[in-house]
Design an enzyme around this catalytic site. Sequence first.
Site, short mmCIF file in Angstrom:
data_model
loop_
_atom_site.label_atom_id
_atom_site.label_comp_id
_atom_site.label_asym_id
_atom_site.label_seq_id
_atom_site.Cartn_x
_atom_site.Cartn_y
_atom_site.Cartn_z
CD GLU A 83 23.78 71.80 64.43
OE1 GLU A 83 23.96 70.65 64.93
OE2 GLU A 83 23.79 72.02 63.21
CE LYS A 86 27.71 65.62 71.86
NZ LYS A 86 26.81 64.47 72.09
NE ARG A 99 24.39 61.84 63.85
CZ ARG A 99 25.71 61.96 63.74
NH1 ARG A 99 26.50 61.57 64.73
NH2 ARG A 99 26.24 62.51 62.66
NE ARG A 139 27.13 56.86 67.21
CZ ARG A 139 27.61 58.02 67.63
NH1 ARG A 139 26.91 58.77 68.45
NH2 ARG A 139 28.80 58.44 67.24
CD GLU A 192 21.16 62.68 68.99
OE1 GLU A 192 21.57 62.09 69.99
OE2 GLU A 192 21.86 62.90 67.98
CG PHE A 236 22.03 67.50 63.33
CD1 PHE A 236 23.06 66.99 62.57
CD2 PHE A 236 21.54 66.74 64.38
CE1 PHE A 236 23.60 65.74 62.83
CE2 PHE A 236 22.07 65.48 64.65
CZ PHE A 236 23.10 64.99 63.88
NE ARG A 267 35.84 60.27 67.22
CZ ARG A 267 34.65 60.11 67.81
NH1 ARG A 267 34.04 61.14 68.32
NH2 ARG A 267 34.10 58.92 67.88
#
Length: 518
Positions: A210, A212, A217, A232, A261, A301, A373
């Site tokens: 995708e 970036k 966010r 975020r 986003e 997304f 993460r």
Amino acid sequence: MRLIDLVEASAAVGGTRSRLAKATTLADVLARAGPEEVGIAVAFLSGEPRQGRIGVGYATLREARGGPAAATPELTLAEVDAALAELMAVKGKGAGVERLRRLRALFARALPAEQDFLARLLLGELRQGALEGLMVEGIARAAGLPAADVRRAAMLSGDLARVAEAALGDGAAGLERFRIELFRPLQPMLAQPAEDADDALARLGAAAFEWKLDGARVQVHKSGGEVRVFTRQLNEVTGAVPEVVEAAQALPGDDLVLDGETIALRPDGRPHPFQITMRRFGRRLDVDALRRDLPLDVFFFDLLAAGGEALIDRPLAERARTLVDLVPERYRIPSVTTGESDVAAAFVADAIARGHEGAMAKALDAPYEAGGRGGGWLKVKQAHTLDLVVLAAEWGSGRRSGFLSNLHLGARDPANGGFVMLGKTFKGLTDKALAWQTERFLALEIARDRYTVYVRPEQVVEIAFNELQTSPHYPGGLALRFARVKRYRDDKGPGDADTIDTVRQIFARQGGSSAAET
């Protein structure tokens, strides 16, 4: 619980590299905390008061610490928490004087080690190693529960202190209360870096790529006609982004939680710099006028819930199909699914050519790891580099105690033969580099204060960064964003460093003001 107990635990966590030892120390101190102290302890050990950033600067803290320290430990967690809440409440005329008075009273009751802990806590510089993953393990050990259950509750609630209170207070039953709830934001899933498209494919296999975007966010919750938008950091910004609200209201589905986003685009479709987009989040007045001057687009997304049903445990491929069913193409981020190197590389190159950061590569079978993460999401970005000169270095804390860590970075100014500071970084430094640079900069020392060693501007370092942004804090008007050390350039002298003119040219190319305007 006394504050000194937490300070000693923090020092122990920062003084070891063993993950098991860190988690065990955290568990021990949390198990000793009373029910009303658990949330405070988790917040402090995580590096931030429960009240958030208090807004106290270096100068105020220096004055507050000017008097004698306490000789015996007497402060409790509850007393410190209450003092910070009262400090946060001080507003209006004379607030600065009153805040200083209250801080002096608090620091006068603290031991020197407690003063240092409080100062770093208030400045947001308490990096003793109790990152969220470790804290989750510590809470699980203290409560005798599986870490996976604590982690899931934390990702659903977005509030680790609250999860700790439930886990230590009510055990497994307390954690079962945490579910996806509309209008209560989840922590966003995060990504790890990849070198390039080939690296991403090697790690993920066939993947979804995708664009970036370098925007803001947003997590959007919709139920009926009601829509709320969160950042975020889980802060609500609904009133600042009416375009996002209208886009969500137009979607056919209901009881939705979407990840996306929002970004300010130029008329030609290229993105404005990140700072320009963020202007929309800094004001609550004249939103309509700002919207006319700087409209936002939103691109979704991921879909975390639909029809009131949680989707986060389902694989990305399934979530993506549902997203396509519910969200029109104009509101979906451009993407391609491929396992072919040339297709992936071309997609990344096209995203960069359009002015975006690069691309995200996502494993098709990955669940949504809120707050994590993990290896399921990788970011493939184009980074700039500059050869800059080290102007000073700050003493590290925690694992980096005793080493010079955070570097002050400057570009050469041919006009006066000096250097123009562009920012600081401690990222990208290995243990070996920390040891080397501590010895090197102490040999170059020309002055120091409590936190910083100032050095002769001789050492050149290659710095990678994502972009430049305007900054009122530095004399050149520009600052590096996401700077990290790539390598030291012992083959270059300070006269070989990049100039501030070069930096301004990069800024202009990325869509910023001209050099004359900076």
